[in-house]
Design a protein around this motif. Structure first.
Motif, PDB file in Angstrom:
ATOM      1  N   ALA A  82       4.678 -10.011   6.367  1.00 14.43           N
ATOM      2  CA  ALA A  82       3.839 -10.634   5.334  1.00 14.43           C
ATOM      3  C   ALA A  82       2.376 -10.671   5.778  1.00 14.43           C
ATOM      4  O   ALA A  82       1.467 -10.372   4.990  1.00 14.43           O
ATOM      5  CB  ALA A  82       4.339 -12.035   5.027  1.00 14.43           C
ATOM      6  N   ARG A  85       0.785  -7.110   5.700  1.00 15.68           N
ATOM      7  CA  ARG A  85       0.475  -6.669   4.339  1.00 15.68           C
ATOM      8  C   ARG A  85      -0.708  -7.436   3.746  1.00 15.68           C
ATOM      9  O   ARG A  85      -1.428  -6.913   2.918  1.00 15.68           O
ATOM     10  CB  ARG A  85       1.716  -6.790   3.476  1.00 15.68           C
ATOM     11  CG  ARG A  85       2.752  -5.744   3.858  1.00 15.68           C
ATOM     12  CD  ARG A  85       3.814  -5.556   2.804  1.00 15.68           C
ATOM     13  NE  ARG A  85       4.582  -4.356   3.092  1.00 15.68           N
ATOM     14  CZ  ARG A  85       5.790  -4.344   3.618  1.00 15.68           C
ATOM     15  NH1 ARG A  85       6.386  -5.475   3.916  1.00 15.68           N
ATOM     16  NH2 ARG A  85       6.415  -3.214   3.839  1.00 15.68           N
ATOM     17  N   GLN A  86      -0.898  -8.657   4.196  1.00 15.41           N
ATOM     18  CA  GLN A  86      -2.034  -9.441   3.721  1.00 15.41           C
ATOM     19  C   GLN A  86      -3.331  -8.980   4.394  1.00 15.41           C
ATOM     20  O   GLN A  86      -4.346  -8.818   3.738  1.00 15.41           O
ATOM     21  CB  GLN A  86      -1.815 -10.923   4.000  1.00 15.41           C
ATOM     22  CG  GLN A  86      -2.957 -11.807   3.529  1.00 15.41           C
ATOM     23  CD  GLN A  86      -2.748 -13.257   3.924  1.00 15.41           C
ATOM     24  OE1 GLN A  86      -1.813 -13.584   4.645  1.00 15.41           O
ATOM     25  NE2 GLN A  86      -3.615 -14.119   3.459  1.00 15.41           N
ATOM     26  N   PRO A  89      -4.244  -4.244   3.546  1.00 18.43           N
ATOM     27  CA  PRO A  89      -3.685  -3.774   2.265  1.00 18.43           C
ATOM     28  C   PRO A  89      -3.415  -2.270   2.226  1.00 18.43           C
ATOM     29  O   PRO A  89      -2.569  -1.825   1.459  1.00 18.43           O
ATOM     30  CB  PRO A  89      -4.752  -4.148   1.236  1.00 18.43           C
ATOM     31  CG  PRO A  89      -5.708  -5.049   1.916  1.00 18.43           C
ATOM     32  CD  PRO A  89      -5.516  -4.902   3.380  1.00 18.43           C
ATOM     33  N   GLN A  90      -4.097  -1.494   3.071  1.00 15.34           N
ATOM     34  CA  GLN A  90      -3.852  -0.052   3.088  1.00 15.34           C
ATOM     35  C   GLN A  90      -2.468   0.279   3.614  1.00 15.34           C
ATOM     36  O   GLN A  90      -1.978   1.383   3.441  1.00 15.34           O
ATOM     37  CB  GLN A  90      -4.941   0.684   3.881  1.00 15.34           C
ATOM     38  CG  GLN A  90      -4.935   0.452   5.373  1.00 15.34           C
ATOM     39  CD  GLN A  90      -5.789  -0.728   5.815  1.00 15.34           C
ATOM     40  OE1 GLN A  90      -6.030  -1.662   5.055  1.00 15.34           O
ATOM     41  NE2 GLN A  90      -6.244  -0.693   7.054  1.00 15.34           N
ATOM     42  N   LEU A  91      -1.805  -0.699   4.239  1.00 16.98           N
ATOM     43  CA  LEU A  91      -0.450  -0.480   4.763  1.00 16.98           C
ATOM     44  C   LEU A  91       0.638  -0.969   3.804  1.00 16.98           C
ATOM     45  O   LEU A  91       1.806  -0.968   4.157  1.00 16.98           O
ATOM     46  CB  LEU A  91      -0.304  -1.167   6.120  1.00 16.98           C
ATOM     47  CG  LEU A  91      -1.230  -0.674   7.229  1.00 16.98           C
ATOM     48  CD1 LEU A  91      -1.058  -1.508   8.486  1.00 16.98           C
ATOM     49  CD2 LEU A  91      -0.992   0.785   7.526  1.00 16.98           C
ATOM     50  N   ASN A  92       0.260  -1.383   2.608  1.00 15.11           N
ATOM     51  CA  ASN A  92       1.240  -1.905   1.643  1.00 15.11           C
ATOM     52  C   ASN A  92       2.256  -0.855   1.211  1.00 15.11           C
ATOM     53  O   ASN A  92       3.354  -1.204   0.789  1.00 15.11           O
ATOM     54  CB  ASN A  92       0.540  -2.484   0.418  1.00 15.11           C
ATOM     55  CG  ASN A  92      -0.015  -3.867   0.682  1.00 15.11           C
ATOM     56  OD1 ASN A  92       0.392  -4.547   1.614  1.00 15.11           O
ATOM     57  ND2 ASN A  92      -0.964  -4.280  -0.140  1.00 15.11           N
ATOM     58  N   THR A  93       1.913   0.407   1.334  1.00 15.23           N
ATOM     59  CA  THR A  93       2.857   1.458   0.926  1.00 15.23           C
ATOM     60  C   THR A  93       3.886   1.759   2.018  1.00 15.23           C
ATOM     61  O   THR A  93       4.857   2.451   1.764  1.00 15.23           O
ATOM     62  CB  THR A  93       2.106   2.753   0.576  1.00 15.23           C
ATOM     63  OG1 THR A  93       1.338   3.177   1.703  1.00 15.23           O
ATOM     64  CG2 THR A  93       1.190   2.546  -0.623  1.00 15.23           C
ATOM     65  N   THR A  95       7.002   1.189   4.506  1.00 17.43           N
ATOM     66  CA  THR A  95       8.266   0.464   4.387  1.00 17.43           C
ATOM     67  C   THR A  95       8.383  -0.564   5.514  1.00 17.43           C
ATOM     68  O   THR A  95       7.633  -0.507   6.497  1.00 17.43           O
ATOM     69  CB  THR A  95       9.457   1.440   4.489  1.00 17.43           C
ATOM     70  OG1 THR A  95       9.475   2.014   5.798  1.00 17.43           O
ATOM     71  CG2 THR A  95       9.374   2.527   3.426  1.00 17.43           C
ATOM     72  N   ASP A  96       9.325  -1.478   5.374  1.00 22.36           N
ATOM     73  CA  ASP A  96       9.564  -2.465   6.421  1.00 22.36           C
ATOM     74  C   ASP A  96       9.952  -1.783   7.733  1.00 22.36           C
ATOM     75  O   ASP A  96       9.524  -2.205   8.809  1.00 22.36           O
ATOM     76  CB  ASP A  96      10.663  -3.449   5.999  1.00 22.36           C
ATOM     77  CG  ASP A  96      10.216  -4.390   4.895  1.00 22.36           C
ATOM     78  OD1 ASP A  96       9.004  -4.432   4.589  1.00 22.36           O
ATOM     79  OD2 ASP A  96      11.081  -5.096   4.343  1.00 22.36           O
ATOM     80  N   LEU A  99       6.835  -0.370   9.398  1.00 24.27           N
ATOM     81  CA  LEU A  99       6.027  -1.425   9.983  1.00 24.27           C
ATOM     82  C   LEU A  99       6.698  -2.003  11.232  1.00 24.27           C
ATOM     83  O   LEU A  99       6.009  -2.312  12.219  1.00 24.27           O
ATOM     84  CB  LEU A  99       5.755  -2.521   8.957  1.00 24.27           C
ATOM     85  CG  LEU A  99       4.823  -2.117   7.810  1.00 24.27           C
ATOM     86  CD1 LEU A  99       4.684  -3.279   6.819  1.00 24.27           C
ATOM     87  CD2 LEU A  99       3.471  -1.670   8.302  1.00 24.27           C
TER      88      LEU A  99
END
Length: 106
Positions: A82, A85-86, A89-93, A95-96, A99
């Motif tokens: 969390a 991703r906060q 934001p460029q890593l929001n695409t 997957t878990d 990451l």
């Protein structure tokens, strides 16, 4: 007359070669510039995450997550995901799993 044609053909070939070379250099420069910008952004995101205590504390949970192919999801990992991703934001695409592997690599 044939000598004039030979000189003209040589001049045209020289111009064409120069145009191709400069076009190649411009294309290469733009590709290298784009890759450098992407690398700098990734490096900035990674260095800020490397210094993050929540992300560093999630290493064991990330290892369990990766080893169990996503079956084991620890609380520290969830918190780290969390926060990543906060903050990035460029890593929001991503997957878990991606990451979690990145957390292990940091």
């Amino acid at each position: 007359m044939s000598r004039l044609r030979l000189l003209s053909a040589a001049a045209l070939l020289t111009l064409a070669a120069n145009a191709s070379a400069s076009s190649f250099i411009m294309t290469t420069d733009s590709i290298v510039g784009a890759l450098k910008a992407t690398s700098d952004a990734s490096s900035d995101a990674t260095s800020s995450l490397r210094d993050n205590k929540v992300v560093r504390a999630a290493r064991d949970d990330a290892a369990s997550f990766v080893a169990s192919e996503g079956a084991i999801r620890g609380v520290k990992l969830e918190s780290a995901l969390a926060q990543i991703r906060q903050q990035a934001p460029q890593l929001n695409t991503a997957t878990d799993a991606q990451l979690a592997q990145a957390i292990l690599a940091i």
